[in-house]
Design a protein around this motif. Structure first.
Motif, PDB file in Angstrom:
ATOM      1  N   GLU A 242      -0.508  -4.039  -6.739  1.00  0.00           N
ATOM      2  CA  GLU A 242       0.833  -4.477  -6.325  1.00  0.00           C
ATOM      3  C   GLU A 242       0.781  -5.216  -4.989  1.00  0.00           C
ATOM      4  N   ALA A 243      -0.103  -4.737  -4.089  1.00  0.00           N
ATOM      5  CA  ALA A 243      -0.238  -5.417  -2.798  1.00  0.00           C
ATOM      6  C   ALA A 243      -0.804  -6.820  -2.973  1.00  0.00           C
TER       7      ALA A 243
ATOM      8  N   LEU B 152      -7.922  -0.628   1.983  1.00  0.00           N
ATOM      9  CA  LEU B 152      -8.091  -1.934   1.341  1.00  0.00           C
ATOM     10  C   LEU B 152      -6.789  -2.736   1.376  1.00  0.00           C
ATOM     11  N   ILE B 153      -5.670  -2.047   1.244  1.00  0.00           N
ATOM     12  CA  ILE B 153      -4.382  -2.739   1.346  1.00  0.00           C
ATOM     13  C   ILE B 153      -4.216  -3.319   2.747  1.00  0.00           C
ATOM     14  N   SER B 154      -4.585  -2.526   3.768  1.00  0.00           N
ATOM     15  CA  SER B 154      -4.525  -3.023   5.146  1.00  0.00           C
ATOM     16  C   SER B 154      -5.465  -4.209   5.348  1.00  0.00           C
ATOM     17  N   LEU B 155      -6.633  -4.163   4.722  1.00  0.00           N
ATOM     18  CA  LEU B 155      -7.583  -5.269   4.825  1.00  0.00           C
ATOM     19  C   LEU B 155      -7.012  -6.533   4.192  1.00  0.00           C
TER      20      LEU B 155
ATOM     21  N   ILE C 141      -9.650  -6.930  -7.509  1.00  0.00           N
ATOM     22  CA  ILE C 141     -10.060  -6.319  -8.772  1.00  0.00           C
ATOM     23  C   ILE C 141      -9.638  -4.856  -8.713  1.00  0.00           C
ATOM     24  N   ALA C 142      -8.633  -4.502  -9.485  1.00  0.00           N
ATOM     25  CA  ALA C 142      -8.090  -3.141  -9.428  1.00  0.00           C
ATOM     26  C   ALA C 142      -7.319  -2.856 -10.700  1.00  0.00           C
TER      27      ALA C 142
ATOM     28  N   LEU D 254     -13.374 -16.426   1.397  1.00  0.00           N
ATOM     29  CA  LEU D 254     -12.749 -15.685   0.305  1.00  0.00           C
ATOM     30  C   LEU D 254     -13.039 -14.207   0.474  1.00  0.00           C
ATOM     31  N   LEU D 255     -12.010 -13.393   0.395  1.00  0.00           N
ATOM     32  CA  LEU D 255     -12.151 -11.941   0.412  1.00  0.00           C
ATOM     33  C   LEU D 255     -11.852 -11.405  -0.979  1.00  0.00           C
ATOM     34  N   VAL D 256     -12.797 -10.645  -1.532  1.00  0.00           N
ATOM     35  CA  VAL D 256     -12.588  -9.970  -2.811  1.00  0.00           C
ATOM     36  C   VAL D 256     -12.514  -8.474  -2.535  1.00  0.00           C
ATOM     37  N   LEU D 257     -11.375  -7.869  -2.865  1.00  0.00           N
ATOM     38  CA  LEU D 257     -11.203  -6.431  -2.728  1.00  0.00           C
ATOM     39  C   LEU D 257     -11.313  -5.814  -4.109  1.00  0.00           C
ATOM     40  N   ALA D 258     -12.129  -4.774  -4.252  1.00  0.00           N
ATOM     41  CA  ALA D 258     -12.345  -4.183  -5.570  1.00  0.00           C
ATOM     42  C   ALA D 258     -12.307  -2.667  -5.466  1.00  0.00           C
ATOM     43  N   SER D 259     -11.673  -2.044  -6.453  1.00  0.00           N
ATOM     44  CA  SER D 259     -11.545  -0.592  -6.457  1.00  0.00           C
ATOM     45  C   SER D 259     -11.315  -0.108  -7.881  1.00  0.00           C
ATOM     46  N   ALA D 260     -12.006   0.979  -8.252  1.00  0.00           N
ATOM     47  CA  ALA D 260     -11.754   1.608  -9.549  1.00  0.00           C
ATOM     48  C   ALA D 260     -10.508   2.466  -9.519  1.00  0.00           C
ATOM     49  N   ASP D 261     -10.083   2.871  -8.328  1.00  0.00           N
ATOM     50  CA  ASP D 261      -8.921   3.748  -8.184  1.00  0.00           C
ATOM     51  C   ASP D 261      -7.662   2.959  -7.854  1.00  0.00           C
ATOM     52  N   GLY D 262      -7.783   2.013  -6.924  1.00  0.00           N
ATOM     53  CA  GLY D 262      -6.653   1.153  -6.596  1.00  0.00           C
ATOM     54  C   GLY D 262      -5.611   1.767  -5.696  1.00  0.00           C
ATOM     55  N   THR D 263      -5.953   2.848  -5.000  1.00  0.00           N
ATOM     56  CA  THR D 263      -4.974   3.499  -4.127  1.00  0.00           C
ATOM     57  C   THR D 263      -5.382   3.490  -2.658  1.00  0.00           C
ATOM     58  N   GLU D 264      -6.538   2.903  -2.303  1.00  0.00           N
ATOM     59  CA  GLU D 264      -7.025   2.979  -0.929  1.00  0.00           C
ATOM     60  C   GLU D 264      -6.123   2.193   0.016  1.00  0.00           C
TER      61      GLU D 264
END
Length: 401
Positions: free
Chosen positions: A151-152, A125-128, A142-143, A112-122
């Motif tokens: 959206e991704a 992370l979208i590429s990951l 988590i964004a 399981l991969l959890v991607l988390a960001s307070a900004d949500g524009t990286e």
């Protein structure tokens, strides 16, 4: 130099706290409740997992990585939990599209991969997320809503979990980092990331973190925010007392056990960010040898290679190290805080902590123990992080930087 008068002047503290760090810390309990409620309504409550994953990767930066470390400490050895920091950045980029992440070679359909960001524009992370989708990993994101990362998540069939901003972020746009001299994320972000992460881990059977335990952690953080509040006198406020103790020193943050290690690393990061103060974190017993040179060297209190009789009136006080030992010593019932005039008794210690005490005493170095006493590990972690977060902010506000 520490301005002692500022610590006992709530109005002055409020004026000095231009980016509302104290307010963000005080709102940690509310962030947990809101994040938990929104996570359950976003689809987590209806999740029907086939089984728990072989490994969990938590990708992000800043407090996201702290949240991943906390999950690893709380989950124990039953499931591999690995924070995934960025692997590269463009020279001109800090926390923006210049960061990139890379999946480890072993990650695949059982993980399981959890991607988390307070900004949500990286973009990294979208590429990951696209890498993980191509390998068949399960994905959660988590964004903030309506951001590129959220959206991704829909395109890679990820479970979307909302990020809850602080009231200060919504009011002044601080999460956008509009002012270049302000931090890039607020200081309650840890709980906004950790809450949905723990709720997800509970749902998939990685650990036992039911809603009632998270709500109890929120209540505890409310209680601690009152204890550490700006209008509490310094001698009644453990966070202000700790901030005053740290002035003019280089702290060595020694931790006993994985839970305290998370709090120690978080404290070192907060001291650097909020107080411009270097601190060295490490785990017992390794630090007894790794940090010994700093105890016995020129920064140790007992070391003075100069002439004892020289005139020191015009000289500034020398910078010295001090040791803070962070521990988790569960007690059946939460202990009431000791009276301010009574020195607390050291918690029972094993041989490693006793050796640390002896090493510091032999070289006249101050050693203070910061102990989480709650029986629930999550609550003990909240206890340690609340104290040290407030202390770092108070130190930064009261010292001239």
């Amino acid at each position: 130099m520490l301005d002692d008068s500022l610590l006992d002047d709530p109005a002055a503290l409020q004026r000095a706290d231009r980016d509302h760090a104290l307010l963000a810390l005080a709102g940690a309990g509310a962030r947990i409740r809101t994040a938990l409620r929104q996570a359950q309504s976003s689809g987590l409550a209806g999740l029907r997992p086939d089984g728990r994953p072989r490994g969990i990767l938590v990708a992000g930066h800043g407090s996201v990585l702290t949240a991943g470390q906390a999950l690893a400490a709380l989950a124990g050895t039953g499931t591999l939990v690995q924070p995934l920091p960025p692997t590269d950045a463009l020279p001109a980029a800090l926390f923006s599209d210049g960061l990139s992440w890379q999946l480890p070679g072993w990650a695949g359909p059982n993980d399981l991969l959890v991607l988390a960001s307070a900004d949500g524009t990286e973009a990294g992370l979208i590429s990951l997320a696209e890498q993980a989708y191509a390998r068949g990993c399960a994905i959660a994101v988590i964004a903030p809503e309506d951001r590129p990362l959220a959206e991704a998540a829909l395109q890679v069939r990820a479970l979307p979990l909302p990020y809850v901003p602080s009231a200060g972020d919504e009011a002044d746009g601080r999460a956008e980092a509009a002012e270049p001299d302000l931090p890039s994320e607020d200081f309650g972000a840890l709980w906004a990331h950790l809450t949905p992460l723990l709720a997800l881990a509970d749902r998939i059977g990685v650990l036992n973190a039911p809603d009632r335990e998270l709500e109890a952690a929120a209540d505890l953080l409310d209680e601690l925010a009152v204890r550490h509040r700006p209008d509490a006198a310094a001698y009644l406020n453990p966070a202000k007392d700790l901030a005053a103790q740290l002035s003019g020193t280089v702290p060595l943050l020694w931790s006993e056990g994985p839970l305290a290690a998370v709090a120690a690393e978080r404290f070192a990061a907060m001291l650097a960010d909020r107080a411009g103060r270097p601190a060295v974190a490490g785990q017992l017993p390794q630090v007894l040898s790794a940090h010994r040179g700093m105890i016995t060297g020129q920064l140790g209190a007992g070391a003075d290679p100069g002439d004892f009789f020289r005139d020191r009136v015009e000289e500034p006080d020398p910078l010295a190290v001090q040791v803070l030992v962070l521990r988790h010593v569960p007690q059946p019932e939460p202990a009431e805080p000791a009276a301010p005039e009574a020195a607390p008794e050291p918690a029972p210690a094993g041989p490693t902590v006793r050796r640390a005490r002896r090493l510091a005493a032999d070289h006249e170095v101050r050693l203070t123990e910061l102990t989480g006493t709650r029986s629930e590990p999550l609550h003990a972690l909240a206890e340690l992080i609340a104290l040290t977060d407030f202390a770092a902010v108070y130190l930064g506000l009261a010292e001239q930087r």
